[in-house]
Design an enzyme around this catalytic site. Structure first.
Site, PDB file in Angstrom:
ATOM      1  CB  SER A  73      85.201 126.360   1.194  1.00 29.69           C
ATOM      2  OG  SER A  73      85.761 127.738   1.374  1.00 29.69           O
ATOM      3  CG  ASP A  75      87.013 131.351   2.991  1.00 37.58           C
ATOM      4  OD1 ASP A  75      87.497 131.078   1.800  1.00 37.58           O
ATOM      5  OD2 ASP A  75      87.405 131.910   3.871  1.00 37.58           O
ATOM      6  CG  HIS A  94      87.038 134.552  -0.731  1.00 40.67           C
ATOM      7  ND1 HIS A  94      87.319 135.883  -0.717  1.00 40.67           N
ATOM      8  CD2 HIS A  94      87.999 133.663  -0.245  1.00 40.67           C
ATOM      9  CE1 HIS A  94      88.623 135.656  -0.079  1.00 40.67           C
ATOM     10  NE2 HIS A  94      89.023 134.744   0.367  1.00 40.67           N
ATOM     11  CG  HIS A 170      90.773 137.629   3.306  1.00 38.17           C
ATOM     12  ND1 HIS A 170      90.026 136.748   4.184  1.00 38.17           N
ATOM     13  CD2 HIS A 170      91.371 136.746   2.445  1.00 38.17           C
ATOM     14  CE1 HIS A 170      89.929 135.628   3.566  1.00 38.17           C
ATOM     15  NE2 HIS A 170      90.640 135.491   2.898  1.00 38.17           N
TER      16      HIS A 170
HETATM   17  O1  LIG Z   1      91.108 132.760   2.071  1.00 34.08           O
HETATM   18  C1  LIG Z   1      91.708 131.636   2.161  1.00 34.08           C
HETATM   19  C2  LIG Z   1      92.930 131.477   2.805  1.00 34.08           C
HETATM   20  O2  LIG Z   1      93.537 132.767   3.102  1.00 34.08           O
HETATM   21  C3  LIG Z   1      90.719 130.597   1.440  1.00 34.08           C
HETATM   22  O3  LIG Z   1      89.612 131.592   0.755  1.00 34.08           O
HETATM   23  C4  LIG Z   1      91.419 130.143   0.123  1.00 34.08           C
HETATM   24  O4  LIG Z   1      92.598 129.558   0.553  1.00 34.08           O
HETATM   25  C5  LIG Z   1      90.416 128.988   0.011  1.00 34.08           C
HETATM   26  O5  LIG Z   1      90.139 128.167   0.997  1.00 34.08           O
HETATM   27  P1  LIG Z   1      89.270 126.793   0.771  1.00 34.08           P
HETATM   28  O6  LIG Z   1      90.075 125.966  -0.185  1.00 34.08           O
HETATM   29  O7  LIG Z   1      88.131 127.260   0.081  1.00 34.08           O
HETATM   30  O8  LIG Z   1      89.147 126.009   2.175  1.00 34.08           O
END
Ligand SMILES: O=C(CO)[C@@H](O)[C@@H](O)COP(=O)(O)O
Length: 244
Positions: A73, A75, A94, A170
């Protein structure tokens, strides 16, 4: 390696669409094996419907991938900071769940305005400061983790007693002893945010529960020793808002 944890983290990730906490590929769940100092996280950009347990990526506490065929991810640096700075947690979630994101976009805490909230969070769920342009340009996701830790340190909030935060503009990060408990806390936050949003439309009065009701519900579920006294500043912070 860590096949059992991969299954546990996969199962927790699949709870996110089931609980209507995510859309498309947004959001992610991770879980840590503290003995091995390794955590498992959802791969980046994968639709939940296409996700498999073997797709999970294994990362060390320096944020380095130690096993996995996909990118972790985006994140992952945020999860890495939180696992290092919050040593009691075992899972992190998240999401972009819209009611919680509404408060994050308004730079407002989710107030402890109901017993639904008080059962899980011993006070308001805080919103972080916005990241600076420099923080975003330098190391966005790592600095997202650092601003979360800064929020709890500066406001003297016990991250075990309030296992969630709103990252300004966010969205929410939640955590818990296990990935599944982190998902549970993420859902309670989303429901509490929706309740508080509507309460704030109905009245301009202070909607926070009084301290004695917060105590009653939080301790009933978590036990008197779970929190109180470790950091009185938090209860004073809540009491400063609530009518006693
Ligand atoms: O917050 C964001 C993008 O703003 C990310 O958590 C979300 O798009 C998930 O990204 P990943 O697929 O986990 O890399």
């Amino acid at each position: 390696m860590l096949e059992k944890l991969k299954q546990e983290v996969y199962d927790a990730n699949m709870r996110l669409p089931e609980l209507d906490l995510v859309t498309f590929t947004w959001g992610n769940v991770s879980g840590i094996d503290r003995d091995k100092g390794l955590f498992v996280i959802k791969p980046s950009g994968v639709e939940y419907g296409n996700l498999k347990p073997e797709d999970m990526v294994v990362v060390d506490l320096d944020g380095k991938v130690v096993e996995g065929n996909m990118n972790p991810s985006s994140d992952t640096p945020t999860h890495t900071v939180l696992y290092n700075e919050f040593p009691d947690i075992g899972g992190i979630v998240h999401t972009h769940s819209p009611w919680a994101v509404s408060f994050a976009s308004a730079n407002m805490d989710v107030p402890a305005a109901s017993t639904t909230h008080a059962d899980t969070f011993y006070g308001d769920v805080p919103v972080s400061d916005p990241l600076t342009k420099q923080e975003i340009e330098d190391a966005y996701e790592e600095n997202t983790g650092k601003v979360i830790v800064k929020t709890f340190n500066e406001r003297h909030i016990d991250y075990n007693a309030v296992p969630a935060v709103l990252v300004s503009q966010h969205g929410p990060f939640s955590w818990g002893a296990t990935p599944d408990k982190a998902v549970y806390n993420a859902k309670v936050l989303e429901v509490s945010a929706e309740i508080s949003y509507h309460a704030l439309q109905l009245t301009r009065d202070n909607i926070r529960v009084p301290q004695y009701l917060l105590d009653k519900h939080y301790y009933r579920k978590h036990g008197k020793n779970a929190y109180y006294g470790q950091n009185n500043a938090k209860s004073k912070d809540h009491a400063a808002h609530a009518e006693n």
